[in-house]
Design an enzyme around this catalytic site. Structure first.
Site, PDB file in Angstrom:
ATOM      1  N   SER A   1       0.822  -1.216   0.000  1.00 61.56           N
ATOM      2  CA  SER A   1       0.000   0.000   0.000  1.00 61.56           C
ATOM      3  C   SER A   1       0.854   1.263   0.000  1.00 61.56           C
ATOM      4  O   SER A   1       2.034   1.250   0.332  1.00 61.56           O
ATOM      5  CB  SER A   1      -0.915   0.012   1.225  1.00 61.56           C
ATOM      6  OG  SER A   1      -1.694  -1.158   1.284  1.00 61.56           O
TER       7      SER A   1
HETATM    8  N1  SAH Z   1      -0.488  -4.950   4.022  1.00 61.54           N
HETATM    9  C1  SAH Z   1       0.143  -5.286   2.761  1.00 61.54           C
HETATM   10  C2  SAH Z   1      -0.740  -4.894   1.590  1.00 61.54           C
HETATM   11  C3  SAH Z   1      -1.204  -6.105   0.909  1.00 61.54           C
HETATM   12  S1  SAH Z   1      -2.396  -5.910  -0.392  1.00 61.54           S
HETATM   13  C4  SAH Z   1       1.537  -4.695   2.665  1.00 61.54           C
HETATM   14  O1  SAH Z   1       1.913  -3.884   3.519  1.00 61.54           O
HETATM   15  O2  SAH Z   1       2.279  -5.085   1.751  1.00 61.54           O
HETATM   16  C5  SAH Z   1      -3.696  -6.918   0.284  1.00 61.54           C
HETATM   17  C6  SAH Z   1      -3.363  -8.351   0.541  1.00 61.54           C
HETATM   18  O3  SAH Z   1      -4.555  -8.995   0.967  1.00 61.54           O
HETATM   19  C7  SAH Z   1      -2.857  -9.142  -0.653  1.00 61.54           C
HETATM   20  O4  SAH Z   1      -1.597  -9.676  -0.386  1.00 61.54           O
HETATM   21  C8  SAH Z   1      -3.910 -10.235  -0.849  1.00 61.54           C
HETATM   22  O5  SAH Z   1      -3.365 -11.478  -1.279  1.00 61.54           O
HETATM   23  C9  SAH Z   1      -4.493 -10.342   0.538  1.00 61.54           C
HETATM   24  N2  SAH Z   1      -5.842 -10.937   0.601  1.00 61.54           N
HETATM   25  C10 SAH Z   1      -6.835 -10.860  -0.304  1.00 61.54           C
HETATM   26  N3  SAH Z   1      -7.928 -11.533   0.109  1.00 61.54           N
HETATM   27  C11 SAH Z   1      -7.613 -12.050   1.325  1.00 61.54           C
HETATM   28  C12 SAH Z   1      -8.327 -12.863   2.277  1.00 61.54           C
HETATM   29  N4  SAH Z   1      -9.587 -13.260   2.074  1.00 61.54           N
HETATM   30  N5  SAH Z   1      -7.691 -13.208   3.410  1.00 61.54           N
HETATM   31  C13 SAH Z   1      -6.404 -12.807   3.655  1.00 61.54           C
HETATM   32  N6  SAH Z   1      -5.690 -12.056   2.790  1.00 61.54           N
HETATM   33  C14 SAH Z   1      -6.281 -11.672   1.645  1.00 61.54           C
END
Ligand code: SAH
Length: 227
Positions: free
Chosen positions: A68
């Site tokens: 993000s």
């Molecule tokens: N906090 C992260 C941002 C990740 S983007 C960072 O700092 O890099 C959002 C993430 O949510 C992705 O990696 C995606 O795979 C995950 N995601 C999507 N659906 C999900 C679910 N149902 N349960 C857990 N993770 C999920």
């Protein structure tokens, strides 16, 4: 690198000022800004994107997912109002960058990621950097992580079409949940939900955001691992 980091922090502060009427604060907690200053974002992005690690924008991290925007990480962290003795749950570990920021501000951070590959990579990245108050797990975040509940704060870093009921249940009275809510790939609303000491919830819509979707899955159990 120090210059780039300084610029990133200045851009976060500026964006906070520009959005102050929506987010209800003119500056973020100094401890949050300090945590952003301390976490090496360059170690959480793919090597070929390191030159952009301190840009105030999202970046691809593989599996079609993104790390993000630093302003969003800072704002969502600030909204949790974490204290040193708190425990926090993150849904969507991704690169592990947000997890690292959280781990610097509270006693214990737990993080759930749907993609096993991202979860494993984030776990080893965090361990290599000495974050020993973090536990990660691959699984479906809609179910939260009941074993360690209740949490003082819960942060969802992907957009959900609704607030997952399990997350509300796993929030401690007095705790805060920060989550983007809305249809995928369209305008979503960043929401702050406060559960008061009597267990009643109060929610506020803060501002329009754009997150990757919190994907739903019917694969419960089975392929889940704890790191
Ligand atoms: N906090 C992260 C941002 C990740 S983007 C960072 O700092 O890099 C959002 C993430 O949510 C992705 O990696 C995606 O795979 C995950 N995601 C999507 N659906 C999900 C679910 N149902 N349960 C857990 N993770 C999920």
């Amino acid at each position: 690198m120090a210059g780039n980091l300084h610029r990133m922090l200045a851009e976060i502060a500026l964006e906070v000022e520009l959005t102050q009427s929506a987010i209800g604060r003119t500056a973020l907690d100094e401890r949050v800004m300090q945590a952003l200053a301390e976490v090496r974002r360059d170690l959480f992005v793919p090597p070929e994107l390191r030159a952009h690690a301190f840009d105030n924008g999202p970046l691809p991290i593989g599996c079609g997912q993104t790390i993000s925007q630093p302003y969003m990480v800072a704002l969502m962290t600030d909204l949790l109002e974490l204290e040193p003795e708190h425990t926090v749950l993150e849904i969507g570990t991704g690169s592990g960058y947000q997890t690292a920021v959280l781990a610097r501000l509270c006693r214990q951070a737990y993080s759930v990621e749907l993609e096993a590959e991202l979860s494993t990579a984030a776990a080893s990245r965090l361990a290599e950097q000495g974050y020993d108050n973090v536990e990660t797990r691959s699984g479906d975040g809609y179910a939260g992580w009941p074993e360690h509940a209740p949490y003082d704060g819960i942060i969802v870093t992907a957009a959900a079409p609704f607030i997952p009921p399990a997350l509300l249940e796993q929030l401690r009275p007095g705790g805060r949940l920060v989550i983007p809510v809305g249809p995928p790939l369209q305008h979503q609303e960043l929401m702050l939900i406060h559960k008061d000491l009597s267990g009643k919830t109060h929610s506020r819509d803060l501002l329009g955001v754009a997150f990757v979707p919190l994907r739903s899955t019917s694969r419960h159990g089975g392929s889940e691992h704890t790191h």
